[in-house]
Every structure is written in C-alpha cells, then in structure tokens.
Design a protein around this motif. Structure first.
Motif, mmCIF file in Angstrom:
data_model
loop_
_atom_site.group_PDB
_atom_site.id
_atom_site.type_symbol
_atom_site.label_atom_id
_atom_site.label_comp_id
_atom_site.label_asym_id
_atom_site.label_seq_id
_atom_site.Cartn_x
_atom_site.Cartn_y
_atom_site.Cartn_z
ATOM 1 N N ILE A 1 -29.625 -23.433 17.144
ATOM 2 C CA ILE A 1 -29.564 -24.887 16.962
ATOM 3 C C ILE A 1 -29.370 -25.242 15.484
ATOM 4 O O ILE A 1 -29.645 -26.371 15.062
ATOM 5 C CB ILE A 1 -30.800 -25.604 17.546
ATOM 6 C CG1 ILE A 1 -32.095 -25.081 16.917
ATOM 7 C CG2 ILE A 1 -30.826 -25.473 19.058
ATOM 8 C CD1 ILE A 1 -33.325 -25.911 17.274
ATOM 9 N N GLY A 2 -28.894 -24.271 14.692
ATOM 10 C CA GLY A 2 -28.512 -24.558 13.321
ATOM 11 C C GLY A 2 -29.666 -24.692 12.355
ATOM 12 O O GLY A 2 -29.528 -25.305 11.291
ATOM 13 N N LYS A 3 -30.811 -24.104 12.669
ATOM 14 C CA LYS A 3 -31.967 -24.150 11.780
ATOM 15 C C LYS A 3 -32.212 -22.781 11.149
ATOM 16 O O LYS A 3 -31.696 -21.766 11.598
ATOM 17 C CB LYS A 3 -33.220 -24.594 12.544
ATOM 18 C CG LYS A 3 -33.141 -26.006 13.105
ATOM 19 C CD LYS A 3 -33.055 -27.056 12.017
ATOM 20 C CE LYS A 3 -33.037 -28.464 12.559
ATOM 21 N NZ LYS A 3 -32.886 -29.484 11.507
ATOM 22 N N SER A 4 -33.010 -22.774 10.084
ATOM 23 C CA SER A 4 -33.315 -21.540 9.363
ATOM 24 C C SER A 4 -34.744 -21.108 9.686
ATOM 25 O O SER A 4 -35.694 -21.820 9.344
ATOM 26 C CB SER A 4 -33.171 -21.753 7.854
ATOM 27 O OG SER A 4 -31.844 -22.076 7.519
ATOM 28 N N PRO A 5 -34.912 -19.959 10.350
ATOM 29 C CA PRO A 5 -36.255 -19.529 10.744
ATOM 30 C C PRO A 5 -36.963 -18.732 9.653
ATOM 31 O O PRO A 5 -36.381 -17.838 9.035
ATOM 32 C CB PRO A 5 -35.979 -18.637 11.959
ATOM 33 C CG PRO A 5 -34.612 -18.059 11.697
ATOM 34 C CD PRO A 5 -33.852 -19.092 10.901
ATOM 35 N N VAL A 6 -38.226 -19.054 9.409
ATOM 36 C CA VAL A 6 -39.093 -18.236 8.565
ATOM 37 C C VAL A 6 -40.293 -17.849 9.416
ATOM 38 O O VAL A 6 -41.001 -18.723 9.942
ATOM 39 C CB VAL A 6 -39.549 -18.995 7.306
ATOM 40 C CG1 VAL A 6 -40.638 -18.216 6.578
ATOM 41 C CG2 VAL A 6 -38.374 -19.228 6.365
ATOM 42 N N VAL A 7 -40.510 -16.557 9.575
ATOM 43 C CA VAL A 7 -41.611 -16.074 10.405
ATOM 44 C C VAL A 7 -42.902 -16.139 9.596
ATOM 45 O O VAL A 7 -42.971 -15.638 8.471
ATOM 46 C CB VAL A 7 -41.350 -14.634 10.888
ATOM 47 C CG1 VAL A 7 -42.535 -14.103 11.683
ATOM 48 C CG2 VAL A 7 -40.075 -14.583 11.741
ATOM 49 N N VAL A 8 -43.921 -16.772 10.186
ATOM 50 C CA VAL A 8 -45.226 -16.893 9.524
ATOM 51 C C VAL A 8 -46.314 -16.463 10.490
ATOM 52 O O VAL A 8 -46.168 -16.564 11.705
ATOM 53 C CB VAL A 8 -45.487 -18.337 9.037
ATOM 54 C CG1 VAL A 8 -44.423 -18.770 8.054
ATOM 55 C CG2 VAL A 8 -45.561 -19.316 10.193
ATOM 56 N N LYS A 9 -47.417 -15.983 9.914
ATOM 57 C CA LYS A 9 -48.552 -15.554 10.722
ATOM 58 C C LYS A 9 -49.348 -16.764 11.181
ATOM 59 O O LYS A 9 -49.466 -17.756 10.459
ATOM 60 C CB LYS A 9 -49.433 -14.615 9.893
ATOM 61 C CG LYS A 9 -50.545 -13.942 10.672
ATOM 62 C CD LYS A 9 -51.235 -12.872 9.837
ATOM 63 C CE LYS A 9 -52.154 -13.492 8.795
ATOM 64 N NZ LYS A 9 -52.924 -12.473 8.053
#
Length: 653
Positions: free
Chosen positions: A480-488
């Motif tokens: 969907i054109g977003k930037s994912p950042v994985v967080v705990k």
C-alpha cells in the motif's frame, strides 16, 4: 531486422538497421532501474564518438534512445557513487566531463530521439533534454522530474538551463525547487515532452518516424521567457525565495536557495545557466545537509528490502470508522485494494466515506477514477468482509478491553493465512493477544495521522510472532505504498515513545506560562516540520492523554491540558485545542521576536533524542539506523540532520 555497426557494453547496446537508424538501449547491469553511473557515462562517450563518425560518413540518419528495463527510462545518476565524489576536484572533473558529453549529443548532426516510459528522473531527464525530441508513454507509470532537491542538491548535468529553455523559467524552476514528479500529460503541457503515445510498444515506431522526419523540439515562447528578463528577474527570484522560505530555512536546506541565486544570475540565458551550474553545484554535494539526506535516502531504500517474496493482498477489512480507521481504509482503497469498513452502524461509517471521497478527488484527475475507488470501499456494519479479507486491521478506541473483545470474536471467522493486525498506538501486543487461542497470529500495523501523508507503518512484533508473520506485515505495508519499520512490542513502541516526552515537555512549559507560539516557532527553527503544541493538537489531546497514561506520564487534574479535554476541545479534529483551528490550520497569535529560537528548539527536542537512545539500548528497534529512519518518517524529525541518533553523534542535538 539485420543489425549493423552493433556494439555491446555493460550498460548499453547499439546497432543500426537497414534504414540507417541507430537504436541505443540502456540496460544497467545492477538493480531493477537504469542509472547513469560513471561507467555508463564513460561508455556513452565512446558510443557518441561512434555516432559522430557514422553520421559524417552517411551511415547514420538518426538515433532512438530507449530503455531495456520494465521499470522505466533512467532513474537518475547513481546515488551510491555520490559519496566518492564529495571531493570537489573529483566532482568538478566528473561534472565537466558529463556536460561536455551532453553538449556533444545536442550538437549531433542527425536527430537523436528519447523514448520514455516509467521513471525519467534527475540525470535521466537531463539526458533526455539533451536529445532533440522526446516521446513519452501516457500512462500512470510514467513519472518525469527532478527530485535532486530531496538529496540536498539540484540538477547538475545541464538540466537547470535546458529545462528553462523548454518549459520557461517559472515552470522549470518550480519543478526543480519542489522535486515534483510529473505525469506524462503534464510534462507534455510544459514542453518537456514533445509527443505522447498510449503504449510502450509504440515508442519504436514513433521514434523511427521522428528520426526520418527530422523532428526537433521547440523552445518555450517569448511570453514564458519574459519573466527572466533583467528588469523582472530579481523580483521573480525574490518571490521564489519567499516561497522556498515557507517550506525550508536556508541554513537547513541550502540547495533551493543556491539554485535561485543561479537563476538570478543567468536566468535569461539558458546556456550561461548550464555553464554556471557546476560552480554552484559542487559546494552542495559535500555539505552536511546533502550527506545526511543521502543517508536518509539509503535508509529508506533499505526498508524496501523487507517482507516476504510473493506475498499478495487484495482484500482488506478495517474495524473502526473513526479518523484513523476510516483513513486507513480510504488509503488502502486508493492503493487498489478492495476494502470493507466496519463500525456499529452507517451513521458512524458515513463520515469516513465522505473523507475518502475528498481524498480520492484530490489524488485522482478523472471522475471515473474517483468513482472506481469509491466502489472499492464499502460500508460493512455487519462485518461480513472478515471471512474474505487477506488483512484485518483493528483501529478502534485505545482501550485494552475493547480491543480484546474484538479480536476474541475474529479468530474463527478469518480465513487461514490472513493477517490479523491492530493499529494500537501504545498498548503491548501481548496484552491484547491474551484473549486469543493463537496469540502468535496478532501483529501490529501502526499507522500515523494523517495516513495519506506520513509514510511510516510500525510493524510491531510480540514475543509470540514468527518471522513469517512479521514479513507478511512488512509486505502489506509495502503493497500500500508505506515504509515498514519493525519494532518490538513495548509501551509506545518507537515513535510515540520518543514523541511523548517531547510533546509533554512543551505542554508543561505552556502550563508554566510560556508562549505556545514561541515554542512551536523554536521547534521549527530547529528543523521540525511543526511545533510540539501544534503537533499535540494534530494528534488529538484525547489520544495524547491516552498514550501518555499508557506510558506512565500523568496528566495533572486541573491542568490546562486536562481542562481542554474535559471541555471537548480535543485539537484539530474538534476545531479547538491549545489553538483554534480554521480550514485545517492552527490560528496563531503573534510570535515575539527572539534571537535564541534555534537554541530553544534544541532544548525542546532534547527529550526526544534522549528517549531515542533509550529505545535503541532496549532493543525496541534493531539498530540506530532504523531508529533514525523511523523517527524521521514518523515525526518529521529534521532529515537534514540524519535522524536523532546521527544528530547526537554529530553534536547537533
């Protein structure tokens, strides 16, 4: 077709056909897009020498330049080489060489035609502008522009002068100063493109006709060029500086101002502007701003490498039609998903549908596109869309028991493999998942307000989640054109955890009698996109209090903050909070003059930077780099500083 004079290099292929038309194709060996690396430019120098020789001997009647990649024409210069060219002498030599090459292309005695599809950006557009004629595919994938300003520089391959020659000074400067990417039709309207075709496979035929008919692009007319005449150019330049100042301060982003200075000197002579380009460009490349913006670019590009290969999503079900839920649903529909939106009744869903229509009307040019998007978004009070959805996102009130009740009723209705996600802004996933048979199924997908503008989605990982579940979440964010950042999973995760001390610290200052206008102006002077009080109003005072409480920050009874909430003055969404809001903008009083605004701004931002260090030390994010890009994307933290961790390391925060 019989090929003659065939030449193959790592980046280019060339041959002539029976009609003596030369076919030049770029196919960069690395990556999915073409770039003008130093190697590619060196090879092109040799090829242009071949064109000159063939033309002089009558063996070449013209050249058509095409791309061999599906992604597009040329995405620009190779940004990965920029750091190696920060030495002024190396950069000056490279730019001088490229300028000379493009001038040779422009002076070829036979027509050279650029056939454009997909991305034609930066150095790619500069090369196209050095060609005699430009043809572009008129579809949604074609994007034409100069995004260099986003890297702290401006066009350096002659594009400043050539774009002014074609589009006229006002339009060309606007494109360069904003970094805006144009659709093919808009580029044609500005005379950056000469001919439009419907499909990529028509480029060869139209390119052939353009060569045989010796077509040549016309320059901008006298009326457009008149604003660059000496008597008016200074006034036009000053107006440009005023407009630039509304978006960025000169000390933070020097590139737009350097480009305006260049225009003021040479705007009436495009060749002189090209000649002056190198001297103005070189100091920018090695500046701290450009260095940090390149770092931010590479960090944002690295986020695209996350996710699972082959993951596909077509149906989304959103539970909760409030501002966040409704806007998430609208965004997913805008990005092509079929979306069902659930709430208690149609009365609660209708405002979300109305907002969605406004978004679609703003983003789409044609009525039929707006109508198609509205058809993709349907009200679903009964929740029938759950069973068919590939992704289910809960976005209801930030109360643990409400979220638990929703998810406990979903598990048996969902299809196997579907993503179950919460948009919680602060509650740990493990607590929400207590009511589930399979707590490993719940992940977090935390969007930010306004959804259509902020690129970040925090993909939240609990101790139960597998790599596959988190990878699917990251893949959906990218879809969907977003930037994912994985967080705990930890209270407040990354962005809200670092934002709360910053915003509450500013609120405490207001409670003590300091001017909210001064505090906001100080944060902007530091480099934030808006001040902390305006941001609190934008987030919503009720949401701010909820997140603050979840993170252990008390909101004292009797405080102005508590009183505003009690009176229903929740910020932008209610029309009044710390500020009154009109037409979506805060109504601010006069800001008293102060010489120490930047210093005060640094004091205000210090709690945010301190907390970012804590979050990294606790392992909420995997690295300082991820913390930097997450905080930049989620809060707008001054990108020219490279992020809070980089700014602290450099002694600038």
């Amino acid at each position: 077709m019989i090929a003659h004079n065939a030449t193959e290099t790592p980046n280019w292929s060339f041959h002539t056909d029976l009609e003596k038309i030369g076919w030049l194709t770029i196919h960069s060996p690395e990556g999915s897009v073409n770039t003008l690396s130093r190697e590619a430019i060196t090879e092109l120098e040799t090829l242009v020498g071949q064109f000159e020789a063939l033309a002089s001997s009558g063996q070449l009647v013209g050249v058509v330049l095409l791309s061999g990649k599906d992604s597009g024409f040329i995405a620009g210069a190779d940004v990965s080489e920029f750091d190696t060219m920060s030495d002024p002498s190396v950069l000056t030599e490279a730019l001088t060489r490229t300028h000379a090459l493009f001038a040779r292309i422009e002076k070829l005695p036979v027509p050279i035609v650029a056939g454009i599809h997909g991305f034609c950006l930066g150095g790619g557009l500069e090369l196209a502008l050095a060609c005699h004629y430009r043809i572009a595919v008129n579809d949604e994938k074609t994007r034409i522009g100069f995004p260099e300003v986003n890297l702290g520089i401006f066009p350096g391959f002659g594009g400043t002068g050539r774009s002014i020659r074609q589009a006229g000074p006002v339009d060309a400067m606007q494109i360069m100063l904003t970094g805006k990417m144009l659709r093919a039709g808009a580029a044609r309207g500005l005379n950056l493109v000469d001919k439009l075709v419907r499909h990529r496979d028509m480029l060869r035929w139209e390119g052939r006709k353009a060569v045989l008919q010796k077509r040549k692009s016309s320059e901008a007319g006298l009326v457009k060029r008149a604003v660059a005449l000496p008597l008016v150019r200074e006034a036009v330049a000053n107006k440009m500086r005023e407009q630039a100042g509304k978006k960025a301060r000169k000390e933070h982003f020097p590139a737009p101002y350097a480009l305006i200075d260049l225009f003021q000197k040479h705007g009436d002579d495009w060749k002189a502007m090209v000649r002056g380009e190198i001297d103005a460009f070189v100091p920018l490349m090695g500046s701290p701003t450009a260095t940090n913006l390149r770092r931010v670019f590479f960090l944002s590009e690295s986020l695209k490498k996350q996710g699972l290969k082959g993951a596909k999503f077509s149906r989304v079900h959103v539970i909760g039609a409030g501002v966040m839920g409704g806007d998430i649903a609208a965004w997913c529909a805008y990005r092509g998903m079929s979306v069902t939106l659930q709430d208690l009744d149609m009365e609660r869903i209708k405002p979300a549908l109305d907002r969605a229509k406004k978004l679609f009307s703003k983003r789409y040019k044609k009525r039929r596109e707006v109508d198609a998007a509205m058809l993709r978004l349907s009200a679903d009070p009964q929740g029938t869309g759950v069973a068919r959805a590939d992704v289910i996102i809960e976005a209801v009130v930030e109360k643990l028991e409400v979220k638990q009740a929703i998810f406990s009723g979903l598990e048996d209705k969902m299809k196997p493999g579907a993503i179950m996600a919460t948009n919680t802004s602060s509650i740990e996933l493990e607590r929400i998942a207590e009511a589930l048979k399979d707590p490993a199924r719940l992940i977090g997908l935390h969007f930010f307000n306004p959804v259509a503008q902020l690129p970040l989605v925090e993909v939240i990982r609990s101790r139960f989640n597998s790599d596959e579940a988190i990878g699917k979440g990251a893949s959906f964010a990218q879809a969907i054109g977003k930037s994912p950042v994985v967080v705990k999973s930890a209270p407040g995760f990354l962005v809200n955890r670092v934002l709360m001390p910053y915003m509450l610290g500013a609120v405490e200052r207001v409670e003590r009698g300091e001017s909210k206008e001064v505090l906001d102006a100080a944060a902007v002077a530091f480099g934030m996109p808006m001040g902390p009080i305006e941001l609190m109003d934008t987030v919503g005072l009720d949401v701010g209090k909820s997140v603050a409480t979840e993170l252990g920050h008390a909101v004292p009874e009797g405080s102005q903050f508590a009183r505003l909430i009690a009176e229903g003055k929740l910020g932008r969404k209610s029309g009044e909070g710390f500020y009154k809001w009109e037409n979506g903008k805060a109504v601010k009083g006069e800001t008293p003059e102060r010489d120490d605004l930047a210093k005060l701004g640094r004091e205000l931002v210090k709690p945010l930077v301190d907390m970012t260090e804590v979050v990294v030390s606790e392992g909420v994010v995997a690295s300082p780099d991820l913390a930097d890009i997450g905080v930049i994307m989620g809060t707008g933290f001054a990108p020219f500083l490279g992020g809070p961790m980089k700014a602290r390391a450099d002694g600038r925060a």
